[in-house]
Design an enzyme around this catalytic site. Structure first.
Site, PDB file in Angstrom:
ATOM      1  N   ARG A 147       5.719 -71.091  -7.052  1.00 55.92           N
ATOM      2  CA  ARG A 147       7.111 -70.830  -6.693  1.00 55.92           C
ATOM      3  C   ARG A 147       7.111 -69.874  -5.509  1.00 55.92           C
ATOM      4  O   ARG A 147       6.407 -68.851  -5.527  1.00 55.92           O
ATOM      5  CB  ARG A 147       7.816 -70.183  -7.892  1.00 55.92           C
ATOM      6  N   TYR A 159      16.787 -61.809  -4.221  1.00 55.02           N
ATOM      7  CA  TYR A 159      16.170 -62.132  -5.503  1.00 55.02           C
ATOM      8  C   TYR A 159      14.723 -62.612  -5.340  1.00 55.02           C
ATOM      9  O   TYR A 159      14.418 -63.383  -4.439  1.00 55.02           O
ATOM     10  CB  TYR A 159      16.968 -63.232  -6.242  1.00 55.02           C
ATOM     11  N   ASP A 210      13.650 -70.916  -6.566  1.00 55.00           N
ATOM     12  CA  ASP A 210      14.705 -70.530  -7.508  1.00 55.00           C
ATOM     13  C   ASP A 210      15.925 -70.035  -6.728  1.00 55.00           C
ATOM     14  O   ASP A 210      15.832 -69.059  -5.981  1.00 55.00           O
ATOM     15  CB  ASP A 210      14.156 -69.409  -8.411  1.00 55.00           C
ATOM     16  N   HIS A 212      18.570 -68.975  -8.254  1.00 54.36           N
ATOM     17  CA  HIS A 212      19.090 -67.907  -9.124  1.00 54.36           C
ATOM     18  C   HIS A 212      20.615 -67.830  -9.134  1.00 54.36           C
ATOM     19  O   HIS A 212      21.200 -66.764  -8.966  1.00 54.36           O
ATOM     20  CB  HIS A 212      18.463 -66.551  -8.767  1.00 54.36           C
ATOM     21  N   GLU A 262      17.183 -71.729 -18.033  1.00 55.01           N
ATOM     22  CA  GLU A 262      16.567 -70.519 -18.597  1.00 55.01           C
ATOM     23  C   GLU A 262      17.586 -69.637 -19.323  1.00 55.01           C
ATOM     24  O   GLU A 262      17.200 -68.846 -20.173  1.00 55.01           O
ATOM     25  CB  GLU A 262      15.816 -69.731 -17.515  1.00 55.01           C
ATOM     26  N   ARG A 283      14.771 -76.085 -18.518  1.00 51.09           N
ATOM     27  CA  ARG A 283      14.012 -74.827 -18.499  1.00 51.09           C
ATOM     28  C   ARG A 283      14.143 -73.980 -19.756  1.00 51.09           C
ATOM     29  O   ARG A 283      13.702 -72.835 -19.793  1.00 51.09           O
ATOM     30  CB  ARG A 283      14.492 -73.990 -17.308  1.00 51.09           C
ATOM     31  N   GLU A 339       6.218 -72.194 -16.557  1.00 54.09           N
ATOM     32  CA  GLU A 339       6.201 -70.999 -15.699  1.00 54.09           C
ATOM     33  C   GLU A 339       5.239 -69.971 -16.286  1.00 54.09           C
ATOM     34  O   GLU A 339       5.174 -69.795 -17.508  1.00 54.09           O
ATOM     35  CB  GLU A 339       7.618 -70.400 -15.622  1.00 54.09           C
ATOM     36  N   TRP A 402      23.747 -62.184  -9.842  1.00 56.38           N
ATOM     37  CA  TRP A 402      22.401 -61.715  -9.531  1.00 56.38           C
ATOM     38  C   TRP A 402      21.423 -62.843  -9.735  1.00 56.38           C
ATOM     39  O   TRP A 402      21.594 -63.685 -10.587  1.00 56.38           O
ATOM     40  CB  TRP A 402      21.995 -60.517 -10.406  1.00 56.38           C
TER      41      TRP A 402
HETATM   42  C1  CS2 Z   1      13.706 -66.058 -13.295  1.00 57.62           C
HETATM   43  C2  CS2 Z   1      13.518 -64.803 -14.032  1.00 57.62           C
HETATM   44  O1  CS2 Z   1      11.567 -66.683 -13.947  1.00 57.62           O
HETATM   45  C3  CS2 Z   1      12.600 -67.055 -13.440  1.00 57.62           C
HETATM   46  O2  CS2 Z   1      12.813 -68.149 -13.011  1.00 57.62           O
HETATM   47  O3  CS2 Z   1      14.912 -66.578 -13.012  1.00 57.62           O
HETATM   48  O4  CS2 Z   1      12.850 -63.937 -13.162  1.00 57.62           O
HETATM   49  C4  CS2 Z   1      14.781 -64.131 -14.560  1.00 57.62           C
HETATM   50  O5  CS2 Z   1      15.474 -63.538 -13.527  1.00 57.62           O
HETATM   51  C5  CS2 Z   1      14.383 -63.133 -15.601  1.00 57.62           C
HETATM   52  O6  CS2 Z   1      13.668 -63.767 -16.608  1.00 57.62           O
HETATM   53  C6  CS2 Z   1      15.593 -62.414 -16.173  1.00 57.62           C
HETATM   54  O7  CS2 Z   1      15.252 -61.693 -17.300  1.00 57.62           O
HETATM   55 MG    MG Z   2      14.788 -68.672 -12.723  1.00 60.00          MG
END
Ligand code: CS2
Ligand code: MG
EC number: 4.2.1.8
Length: 402
Positions: A147, A159, A210, A212, A262, A283, A339, A402
């Protein structure tokens, strides 16, 4: 067989983790992860005050029934706190059942579907040049999938940009730190990163990115389209998915593969995305989506629509979740990728485990259960430390995702 006691262990070996340990009258115990990054104590209270008292005296072999009891029985369904508490119990019970059967967990799930688990690591840098170097380091370590996130000129702490090499830990302040965001600047810069990566390393490795949750559906579609020449493995969380319909617009405009999930907690968060084939990878992982019992349902639904798994595996997912996910990944027929953000040495010592990394893949062990334990004496040496994820604001001060 009966559950005789259960306890919650909170420890901070570099970052906070919440772990549930369930003891039985036959001396066998099970471990489950209940960590919710930045909101840890809410799950501790949910487990200690509202779940553990109900578990005492129950038969730990009745995993499905206990799952239904905690889900239906709470009346208040779903949500990140409830589903993490249920996940912690569920994983501890699968651990107990597999130990009783004297089998590694993947055998109970249906046995091995593959030899190793392809993982992706996080390469990041404050600008394109640094990120290109960081990707090179992962290639040297044998990763097949990476990534890539870059700082963007003019955006404060974009981010995914770490403070050290090969390491990224966003929950790092006693109160949320304020980061910046500017979609125009990111849309100008991110495609250039992938252009440079393909120019430097060719097309043999899988590259991921990502978003985000930062882009609107139209902006997300635009980004997906601009990234098409670089053949990403996936573009993740490119727009918020509370409104699953929003992905129709993104999907109509780009063939860049999409990954979401996620922050999902149940199959209902993913159902429309999966059934309408609006995503390519789901995810959700063990701790956030109700444990092995519920994640299996999500993966099975996804398999009907050729959607593959890509479990979240950032550092806030404890080694207990990682170990369990690897057993899941070893079995699940529609596996995509896992991941993998490495934990610190302190964390690895608190959670002895038998999974290992080699040549871009992780391998679960053969020990009975999910193969991860907790060293309680060592855990006690690292008391809880409040740590929040950052927040993001646009340059005029407007709150953003965020
Ligand atoms: C993220 C994480 O791993 C990822 O893809 O989006 O870094 C996420 O921000 C954190 O797990 C938040 O706790
Ligand atoms: Mg993520």
């Amino acid at each position: 067989m009966k559950i005789i006691s259960a306890k919650v262990i909170v420890t901070c070996p570099g970052r906070n983790f919440v772990t549930l340990k369930i003891m039985t009258d036959q001396g066998v115990y099970g471990i489950g992860d209940a960590t919710m990054n930045g909101r840890e104590k809410a799950v501790v209270a949910y487990l200690e005050d509202h779940v553990i008292p109900c578990l005492i005296g129950m038969d730990p072999r009745r995993i499905e029934d206990i799952w239904q009891y905690l889900y239906r029985g709470a009346y208040w369904r779903r949500g990140p706190v409830t589903m993490r508490a249920i996940a912690a119990v569920d994983v501890a019970l699968w651990d107990i059942k597999a130990k009783m059967a004297n089998m590694p967990l993947y055998q109970l799930l249906g046995g091995r579907s593959r030899d190793g688990i392809m993982v992706y690591g996080h390469a990041n840098g404050s600008d394109i040049a640094e990120t290109v170097d960081a990707v090179g380091q992962y290639i040297d370590l044998g990763y097949k999938a990476i990534r890539a996130q870059t700082g963007v000129p003019g955006i404060k702490d974009a981010y995914g940009v770490g403070r050290g090499k090969l390491f990224y830990e966003p929950a790092d302040a006693a109160l949320p730190s304020v980061t910046g965001w500017d979609t125009r600047k990111a849309l100008n810069y991110v495609p250039k990163l992938f252009e440079k990566l393909r120019e430097t390393y060719g097309f043999d490795h899988h590259l991921l990115h990502d978003g985000h949750h930062r882009y609107t559906p139209q902006e997300a579609a635009n980004l997906g389209k601009m990234l098409e020449p670089y053949q990403l493995f996936w573009l993740e969380d490119v727009t918020p998915a509370e409104n699953q319909e929003a992905f129709k617009l993104v999907r109509q405009h780009t063939v860049t593969p999409l990954a979401v999930g996620e922050i999902f907690n149940t199959i209902w968060d993913a159902k429309d995305l999966i059934q309408n084939q609006l995503i390519d990878y789901i995810r959700c992982t063990i701790v956030s989506a109700g444990g092995v019992t519920h994640l299996r349902r999500i993966a099975d639904l996804a398999s009907l629509y050729q959607v593959r798994t890509g479990s979240h595996g950032a550092t806030d997912l404890s080694p207990v979740t990682m170990g369990t996910a690897l057993h899941f990944d070893t079995w699940v027929p529609n596996f995509g990728i896992q991941e993998y953000m490495r934990h610190t040495e302190e964390t690895d010592a608190v959670f002895p485990h038998d999974y290992h990394f080699a040549s871009g893949e992780l391998f679960c062990g053969e020990a009975p259960g999910h193969g991860v334990d907790i060293d309680e004496a060592l855990a006690a040496k690292y008391p809880y430390k409040p740590a929040y994820l950052p927040v993001a604001r646009l340059s005029d001060g407007t709150m953003w995702n965020w």
